[in-house]
Design a protein around this motif. Structure first.
Motif, PDB file in Angstrom:
ATOM      1  N   ASP A   1       0.856  -1.188   0.000  1.00 41.69           N
ATOM      2  CA  ASP A   1       0.000   0.000   0.000  1.00 41.69           C
ATOM      3  C   ASP A   1       0.892   1.239   0.000  1.00 41.69           C
ATOM      4  O   ASP A   1       1.503   1.587   1.006  1.00 41.69           O
ATOM      5  N   SER A   2       0.984   1.918  -1.123  1.00 39.74           N
ATOM      6  CA  SER A   2       1.906   3.050  -1.256  1.00 39.74           C
ATOM      7  C   SER A   2       1.603   4.156  -0.259  1.00 39.74           C
ATOM      8  O   SER A   2       2.493   4.930   0.112  1.00 39.74           O
ATOM      9  N   LYS A   3       0.357   4.242   0.207  1.00 37.68           N
ATOM     10  CA  LYS A   3      -0.019   5.304   1.147  1.00 37.68           C
ATOM     11  C   LYS A   3       0.688   5.154   2.494  1.00 37.68           C
ATOM     12  O   LYS A   3       0.801   6.127   3.252  1.00 37.68           O
ATOM     13  N   GLU A   4       1.168   3.965   2.803  1.00 32.84           N
ATOM     14  CA  GLU A   4       1.880   3.754   4.067  1.00 32.84           C
ATOM     15  C   GLU A   4       3.296   4.337   4.030  1.00 32.84           C
ATOM     16  O   GLU A   4       3.899   4.550   5.081  1.00 32.84           O
ATOM     17  N   TYR A   5       3.801   4.588   2.842  1.00 37.38           N
ATOM     18  CA  TYR A   5       5.192   5.026   2.697  1.00 37.38           C
ATOM     19  C   TYR A   5       5.228   6.547   2.589  1.00 37.38           C
ATOM     20  O   TYR A   5       5.278   7.127   1.506  1.00 37.38           O
ATOM     21  N   PHE A   6       5.212   7.198   3.752  1.00 32.63           N
ATOM     22  CA  PHE A   6       5.109   8.654   3.848  1.00 32.63           C
ATOM     23  C   PHE A   6       6.355   9.330   3.294  1.00 32.63           C
ATOM     24  O   PHE A   6       7.400   8.704   3.088  1.00 32.63           O
ATOM     25  N   LEU A   7       6.272  10.639   3.084  1.00 31.64           N
ATOM     26  CA  LEU A   7       7.350  11.392   2.454  1.00 31.64           C
ATOM     27  C   LEU A   7       8.592  11.470   3.332  1.00 31.64           C
ATOM     28  O   LEU A   7       8.506  11.749   4.536  1.00 31.64           O
TER      29      LEU A   7
ATOM     30  N   SER B   1      15.977   9.781  -2.821  1.00 29.49           N
ATOM     31  CA  SER B   1      16.526  10.003  -4.158  1.00 29.49           C
ATOM     32  C   SER B   1      15.852   9.065  -5.143  1.00 29.49           C
ATOM     33  O   SER B   1      15.489   7.932  -4.793  1.00 29.49           O
ATOM     34  N   PHE B   2      15.671   9.528  -6.367  1.00 29.75           N
ATOM     35  CA  PHE B   2      15.138   8.684  -7.429  1.00 29.75           C
ATOM     36  C   PHE B   2      16.021   8.837  -8.660  1.00 29.75           C
ATOM     37  O   PHE B   2      16.162   9.939  -9.196  1.00 29.75           O
ATOM     38  N   GLU B   3      16.654   7.748  -9.065  1.00 27.92           N
ATOM     39  CA  GLU B   3      17.526   7.747 -10.244  1.00 27.92           C
ATOM     40  C   GLU B   3      18.537   8.880 -10.210  1.00 27.92           C
ATOM     41  O   GLU B   3      18.747   9.586 -11.198  1.00 27.92           O
ATOM     42  N   GLY B   4      19.163   9.082  -9.056  1.00 27.40           N
ATOM     43  CA  GLY B   4      20.245  10.050  -8.957  1.00 27.40           C
ATOM     44  C   GLY B   4      19.817  11.480  -8.726  1.00 27.40           C
ATOM     45  O   GLY B   4      20.655  12.383  -8.775  1.00 27.40           O
ATOM     46  N   THR B   5      18.522  11.717  -8.443  1.00 29.22           N
ATOM     47  CA  THR B   5      18.027  13.062  -8.186  1.00 29.22           C
ATOM     48  C   THR B   5      17.308  13.080  -6.838  1.00 29.22           C
ATOM     49  O   THR B   5      16.386  12.293  -6.614  1.00 29.22           O
ATOM     50  N   GLU B   6      17.700  13.989  -5.956  1.00 27.71           N
ATOM     51  CA  GLU B   6      17.098  14.052  -4.627  1.00 27.71           C
ATOM     52  C   GLU B   6      15.704  14.672  -4.698  1.00 27.71           C
ATOM     53  O   GLU B   6      15.426  15.534  -5.535  1.00 27.71           O
ATOM     54  N   LEU B   7      14.841  14.236  -3.753  1.00 29.79           N
ATOM     55  CA  LEU B   7      13.458  14.698  -3.721  1.00 29.79           C
ATOM     56  C   LEU B   7      12.804  14.272  -2.415  1.00 29.79           C
ATOM     57  O   LEU B   7      13.397  13.557  -1.602  1.00 29.79           O
ATOM     58  N   MET B   8      11.592  14.703  -2.220  1.00 27.99           N
ATOM     59  CA  MET B   8      10.737  14.203  -1.149  1.00 27.99           C
ATOM     60  C   MET B   8       9.796  13.185  -1.789  1.00 27.99           C
ATOM     61  O   MET B   8       8.979  13.526  -2.645  1.00 27.99           O
ATOM     62  N   ASN B   9       9.930  11.930  -1.357  1.00 31.37           N
ATOM     63  CA  ASN B   9       9.187  10.863  -2.025  1.00 31.37           C
ATOM     64  C   ASN B   9       8.794   9.794  -1.011  1.00 31.37           C
ATOM     65  O   ASN B   9       9.101   9.901   0.177  1.00 31.37           O
TER      66      ASN B   9
ATOM     67  N   PRO C   1      14.982  23.909  -4.534  1.00 28.54           N
ATOM     68  CA  PRO C   1      15.412  23.244  -3.298  1.00 28.54           C
ATOM     69  C   PRO C   1      14.749  21.873  -3.139  1.00 28.54           C
ATOM     70  O   PRO C   1      13.580  21.692  -3.511  1.00 28.54           O
ATOM     71  N   VAL C   2      15.496  20.929  -2.570  1.00 28.23           N
ATOM     72  CA  VAL C   2      15.004  19.561  -2.454  1.00 28.23           C
ATOM     73  C   VAL C   2      13.681  19.512  -1.696  1.00 28.23           C
ATOM     74  O   VAL C   2      12.762  18.767  -2.082  1.00 28.23           O
ATOM     75  N   GLU C   3      13.546  20.301  -0.632  1.00 25.02           N
ATOM     76  CA  GLU C   3      12.330  20.250   0.173  1.00 25.02           C
ATOM     77  C   GLU C   3      11.097  20.717  -0.606  1.00 25.02           C
ATOM     78  O   GLU C   3       9.956  20.464  -0.185  1.00 25.02           O
ATOM     79  N   GLU C   4      11.316  21.365  -1.758  1.00 22.28           N
ATOM     80  CA  GLU C   4      10.189  21.790  -2.590  1.00 22.28           C
ATOM     81  C   GLU C   4       9.921  20.818  -3.741  1.00 22.28           C
ATOM     82  O   GLU C   4       8.960  20.990  -4.487  1.00 22.28           O
ATOM     83  N   ARG C   5      10.732  19.806  -3.866  1.00 15.36           N
ATOM     84  CA  ARG C   5      10.520  18.776  -4.885  1.00 15.36           C
ATOM     85  C   ARG C   5       9.653  17.677  -4.259  1.00 15.36           C
ATOM     86  O   ARG C   5      10.121  16.584  -3.927  1.00 15.36           O
ATOM     87  N   VAL C   6       8.387  17.953  -4.099  1.00 12.41           N
ATOM     88  CA  VAL C   6       7.485  17.072  -3.355  1.00 12.41           C
ATOM     89  C   VAL C   6       6.746  16.165  -4.340  1.00 12.41           C
ATOM     90  O   VAL C   6       5.975  16.626  -5.187  1.00 12.41           O
ATOM     91  N   PHE C   7       6.960  14.868  -4.190  1.00  8.69           N
ATOM     92  CA  PHE C   7       6.325  13.896  -5.079  1.00  8.69           C
ATOM     93  C   PHE C   7       5.488  12.930  -4.231  1.00  8.69           C
ATOM     94  O   PHE C   7       4.513  13.331  -3.646  1.00  8.69           O
ATOM     95  N   GLY C   8       5.853  11.665  -4.136  1.00 11.57           N
ATOM     96  CA  GLY C   8       5.073  10.755  -3.319  1.00 11.57           C
ATOM     97  C   GLY C   8       3.790  10.314  -3.997  1.00 11.57           C
ATOM     98  O   GLY C   8       3.749  10.066  -5.213  1.00 11.57           O
ATOM     99  N   GLU C   9       2.716  10.211  -3.219  1.00 12.88           N
ATOM    100  CA  GLU C   9       1.463   9.631  -3.699  1.00 12.88           C
ATOM    101  C   GLU C   9       0.953  10.367  -4.934  1.00 12.88           C
ATOM    102  O   GLU C   9       0.875  11.593  -4.971  1.00 12.88           O
ATOM    103  N   GLY C  10       0.634   9.572  -5.979  1.00 15.79           N
ATOM    104  CA  GLY C  10       0.116  10.132  -7.216  1.00 15.79           C
ATOM    105  C   GLY C  10       1.173  10.476  -8.247  1.00 15.79           C
ATOM    106  O   GLY C  10       0.842  10.931  -9.348  1.00 15.79           O
ATOM    107  N   HIS C  11       2.451  10.239  -7.923  1.00 19.95           N
ATOM    108  CA  HIS C  11       3.530  10.569  -8.872  1.00 19.95           C
ATOM    109  C   HIS C  11       4.274   9.341  -9.396  1.00 19.95           C
ATOM    110  O   HIS C  11       5.090   9.464 -10.301  1.00 19.95           O
TER     111      HIS C  11
END
Length: 479
Positions: A125-131, A135-143, A209-219
């Motif tokens: 359940d992807s919803k359990e994996y909070f932000l 990093s994704f494929e060498g790029t930092e993010l909130m995921n 900024p990394v903290e503004e690269r917000v992805f997670g659920e739906g991405h």
């Protein structure tokens, strides 16, 4: 009479002498390392500290865990790890049985230990994996949080002969890659949608900024399996890892990491076995990799994000490993913008008709970076599909992978390599005219069968020393 001025002059003289002696010794060590780089590897190994834990045990069952494979044990793992850390550390024990849980976040001085018949089943359940910051494929993010996540910790381990099961398959996680072979159907969302991976890369290029690269659920950017982020003194030993969503073992910005006796069997998309990224002093030994992508892939960031971080991966040691299926046995790239150096690979076995290459370096002019001082010896290679050594500056998986950051690749040494079937090429290498690949050495290499000895474009100084391919001694190429 001894004056203060006299003492000061003596102190200065002693300091000058000490500096001279230190520089002389440093030059001697450097000269020795250049003459025999394997001595440098031995020094790196001796410098890496090992984990140590208190003799205290925190059984997850004592915190409410139920080993039925159905009951969620997320809270029980959180409680056990927190209690262990608060009391100075020790072993968080996972007894025999099957334990369903969401993400596990470890703390300093904690050893997550699985008994031989223990299996941790991670929720799909992807919803359990909070932000979290990842990093994704060498790029930092909130995921989405990695399945096991360790951020900024020291002296931490995952041990035991149990199983870590990500439960990824063609019905969950894998379809997010956007390829039909992994359960995705046309019209379904995936990482290829405009607001997902490409949007992340664009943000990094604009220095958002990394903290503004917000992805997670739906991405639909899949989480890593095990990630040590900015950690020091790490051990992963003896466990078996199966069915991963994405990259499997991912030390990022970490130092002094030992991965020992681990078995990875996971054939999903981008299922790299181990990806040290921006990391230094890493030992990967006695492991078996049977993967859907590269067995080991050494990284250092993608494009602008890699240049922003600017930490090369170096002092990476691979010993006594077995590589089965995969795109490459030991690979550097393609996310390699901060550079890679001092890689040592020895005493490994690589053999599968589904293993594409033994050693591979892949980059391009969007990545840039310098890859140098790669040392490989004592390999037994049965069958590889494409080539023994693949080096390219034109890696272009997704298209539009050219830019203004010319990569550099130099000093690749392969010694005492035995290959039964090398596939299409002994060496397949292509560089830029403005930045040729430099200094490839094959010493005591024997390739029994291969379609072509080599295909080289913009490569300088290829040295063959006592090397036989298709039964013929091969002469060096000087240019």
């Amino acid at each position: 009479m001894i004056t203060r001025k006299y003492l000061t002059l003596k102190a200065i003289s002693f300091l000058i002498l000490f500096c001279f002696m230190f520089l002389s010794c440093a030059k001697q060590v450097s000269a020795t390392s250049e003459a025999n780089p394997w001595q440098k590897m031995d020094l790196i190994i001796k410098s890496i500290p090992e984990t140590h834990f208190k003799d205290a045990v925190y059984n997850v069952k004592d915190f409410g865990a139920v080993a039925d494979g159905k009951t969620s044990n997320t809270a029980a793992f959180v409680k056990a790890i927190k209690k262990c850390a608060e009391e100075g550390g020790g072993k968080v024990l996972v007894p025999n049985g099957k334990y369903l849980t969401g993400p596990i976040h470890l703390e300093s001085n904690v050893n997550l230990h699985l008994e031989d018949q223990a299996e941790i089943l991670f929720s799909t359940d992807s919803k359990e994996y909070f932000l979290v910051h990842t990093s994704f494929e060498g790029t930092e993010l909130m995921n989405h949080s990695p399945l096991i996540y360790v951020k900024g910790k020291t002296n931490v381990a995952i041990t035991g002969k149990g199983i870590l099961n990500g439960q990824a398959n063609n019905s969950n996680w894998w379809p997010w890659c956007g390829h039909k072979g992994y359960g995705w159907e046309k019209g379904q969302p995936s990482q290829h949608d405009k607001l997902n991976r490409d949007n992340l890369v664009e943000m990094a290029e604009k220095d958002v900024p990394v903290e503004e690269r917000v992805f997670g659920e739906g991405h639909y950017l899949r989480p890593n399996f095990i990630e040590f982020f900015e950690c020091n003194t790490v051990l992963v030993k003896d466990i078996k890892i199966i069915n991963a969503p994405f990259w499997i073992l991912h030390p990022i910005k970490s130092t002094n990491v030992i991965i020992d006796g681990v078995t990875v069997k996971s054939h999903g998309p981008n299922n790299d076995g181990c990806d040290p990224e921006y990391s230094q002093n890493v030992i990967i030994r006695n492991c078996t990799f049977d993967t859907g992508d590269d067995c080991i892939a050494i990284k250092s960031g993608r494009d602008a994000d890699g240049r922003r971080v600017g930490i090369p991966s170096k002092n990476i040691i691979v010993q006594n490993c077995k590589m089965v299926d995969g795109h490459g046995g030991v690979v550097m790239g393609s996310e390699i913008s901060a550079g890679v150096n001092n890689v040592f690979v020895e005493n490994c076995v690589m053999d599968s008709p589904e293993l594409d290459r033994a050693i591979r370096i892949k980059t391009n002019s969007k990545r840039g970076g310098t890859t140098e001082d790669i040392f490989v010896r004592n390999l037994q290679v049965g069958t590889v599909k494409e080539c023994v050594l693949r080096v390219t500056m034109f890696y272009d998986l997704y298209g539009s992978q050219t830019g203004n950051f010319m990569p550099s690749i130099r000093n690749i040494h392969l010694e005492n390599i035995k290959v039964k079937n090398g596939g299409k090429f002994g060496i397949l290498a292509d560089g830029y005219k403005e930045s040729p690949i430099e200094n490839i050495t094959f010493k005591d290499v024997e390739i029994t069968k291969v379609d072509s000895v080599y295909s080289l474009k913009n490569v300088k100084n290829v040295n063959f020393i006592n090397t036989y391919i298709n039964g013929k001694k091969i002469e060096s190429i000087k240019n």
